[in-house]
Design an enzyme around this catalytic site. Structure first.
Site, PDB file in Angstrom:
ATOM      1  CE  LYS A  11      10.478  73.983  87.816  1.00 30.80           C
ATOM      2  NZ  LYS A  11       9.944  74.527  86.668  1.00 30.80           N
ATOM      3  CB  SER A 134       2.267  84.549  91.054  1.00 27.60           C
ATOM      4  OG  SER A 134       3.333  83.743  91.303  1.00 27.60           O
ATOM      5  CB  SER A 145       1.640  76.631  85.131  1.00 25.72           C
ATOM      6  OG  SER A 145       2.698  75.507  85.188  1.00 25.72           O
ATOM      7  CG  ASP A 203       7.417  71.796  87.137  1.00 25.03           C
ATOM      8  OD1 ASP A 203       8.648  71.152  87.085  1.00 25.03           O
ATOM      9  OD2 ASP A 203       7.355  72.726  86.182  1.00 25.03           O
TER      10      ASP A 203
HETATM   11  C1  MEV Z   1       9.463  72.086  83.276  1.00 28.39           C
HETATM   12  O1  MEV Z   1       9.564  73.027  84.467  1.00 28.39           O
HETATM   13  C2  MEV Z   1      10.155  70.643  83.384  1.00 28.39           C
HETATM   14  C3  MEV Z   1      10.072  69.798  82.231  1.00 28.39           C
HETATM   15  O2  MEV Z   1      10.788  68.679  82.425  1.00 28.39           O
HETATM   16  C4  MEV Z   1       8.684  69.496  81.820  1.00 28.39           C
HETATM   17  C5  MEV Z   1       8.290  68.504  82.970  1.00 28.39           C
HETATM   18  O3  MEV Z   1       8.784  67.838  83.632  1.00 28.39           O
HETATM   19  O4  MEV Z   1       6.691  68.378  82.963  1.00 28.39           O
HETATM   20  C6  MEV Z   1      10.624  70.491  81.001  1.00 28.39           C
END
Ligand code: MEV
Length: 375
Positions: A11, A134, A145, A203
């Site tokens: 993403k 991946s 992750s 995510d």
């Molecule tokens: C990580 O891709 C995005 C953050 O906002 C962490 C989260 O939303 O869990 C930094």
């Protein structure tokens, strides 16, 4: 017996990273880089996990895992978050030669948490070979992750008979139903919690559902009308930990609430404004919208620096692209990892080529993508 192969995308967060952990809006879109999983049943009572991207290969006897089941009796989908104690125990159990905090141990702990949760709920310990590979760089802000957790959740729920085999005779690829995807997403969130401590869930949501999403406090809405946006992704290759960066923002928020809260509220306003612009663009693709999108990118990049998740090399990406008339911000947890640069339909190919040449010269890795891949 046959293998099951499934995949989930990475993403890109357009706006709202970090603020989303504190109940603000994030806009995220699936990326055309994916994680793949192959699950093959085995008859020798073993469970194995191969992660070639991490150079790790682990296996356990089912009999070895059975005693752990009682400690991981989880009620899905309203499962309790993994406790810090459970995570520590699993990292120790799984880590073996890799060491406690190694990325291999954390990935194996997430696998075991999901495996034991599903096994305890459905009463089966499937003996399988699981191979996950991946196209996504690990720990670069592109949701590797989450894509890993989503693939594991799908495969393990399927392996325990909790969700159906979605492929009809004659079809090559298939998708699970909305209800099944919802269960996969909720379980994948548990994997993310093992890996990241206190993630927002954005995510795994975008990796499960694909497309472009608006995410706020666990509420997911699919953005129906999103223009095709071209994006240049740049990986600074600076390693960082999402868990530590998220914890750092929380610490600042507790220390300086009157300063940090308005900054997070402004990031929220940027996400909402961007959502409106994207919708307007699908009706009227005028260049004016791009100028506004670029302004939002610049403002948010400064705010992200302000809340402490920037990095000198992310600033470097912004400077280099800006010298070619382009606008960039970090994406994901920041502190290194990746930046996104907006490309207009009218951006001269030479400007993009020159920017890529200069960024590559700095030691970064760049590739162009479009947003909105399927989940
Ligand atoms: C990580 O891709 C995005 C953050 O906002 C962490 C989260 O939303 O869990 C930094």
């Amino acid at each position: 017996k046959r293998s099951l192969v499934l995949s989930a995308p990475g993403k890109v967060i357009l706006h709202g990273e970090h603020a989303v952990v504190h109940g603000k809006v994030a806009l995220a879109t699936a990326l055309d880089l994916r994680t793949f999983l192959r699950m093959t049943p085995r008859q020798d009572g073993k469970i194995s996990l191969q992660l070639p991207n991490l150079g790790s290969q682990l296996s356990w006897e089912a009999a070895e895992l059975r005693p752990l089941l009682a400690a991981f009796s989880v009620e899905l989908p309203e499962a309790q978050p993994p406790s810090a104690e459970q995570v520590e125990k699993l990292k120790e159990f799984a880590g073996g030669d890799y060491g406690h905090e190694a990325v291999q141990s954390v990935a194996a702990a997430a696998f075991l948490y999901l495996y034991l949760s599903v096994a305890s709920k459905y009463g089966v310990l499937p003996t399988v070979d699981i191979l996950v590979w991946s196209e996504l760089p690990t720990g670069a802000g592109l949701g590797s992750s989450a894509a890993y957790s989503v693939c594991l959740a799908g495969a393990l729920l399927f392996g325990c008979g909790a969700i159906s085999y979605p492929l009809q005779e004659g079809q090559e690829t298939a998708r699970w139903t909305k209800e099944e995807l919802d269960v996969i997403n909720r379980l994948a969130f548990r994997g993310e919690q093992v890996i990241h401590g206190n993630p927002s869930g954005v995510d795994n949501a975008v990796s499960t559902w694909g497309g472009a999403l608006r995410y706020i406090s666990g509420q997911i809405s699919v953005l129906k009308s999103v223009p095709t946006l071209r994006i240049l992704l740049t990986n600074t290759k600076v390693p960082r930990s999402t868990k530590i960066l998220v914890a750092g923002v929380k610490a600042k928020l507790l220390e300086f609430p009157t300063i940090m809260e308005p900054m997070l509220a402004t990031i929220d306003a940027i996400s909402r404004e961007c959502e409106g612009i994207l919708e307007a663009m699908t009706k009227d693709p005028s260049q004016e919208h791009y100028s506004r999108l670029e302004d939002l990118v610049d403002i948010n990049q400064h705010l992200l620096n302000g809340i402490g998740v920037g990095h000198a090399l992310l600033d470097r990406v912004c400077q280099v692209t800006s010298s070619h008339g382009l606008h960039s911000k970090l994406t994901g947890a920041g502190g290194g990892g990746c930046a996104i640069t907006l490309l207009r339909p009218g951006t001269a190919p030479s400007a993009v080529e020159d920017a890529i040449r200069d960024l590559t010269h700095c030691g970064f890795e760049c590739w162009e993508t479009v947003i909105g891949a399927p989940g």
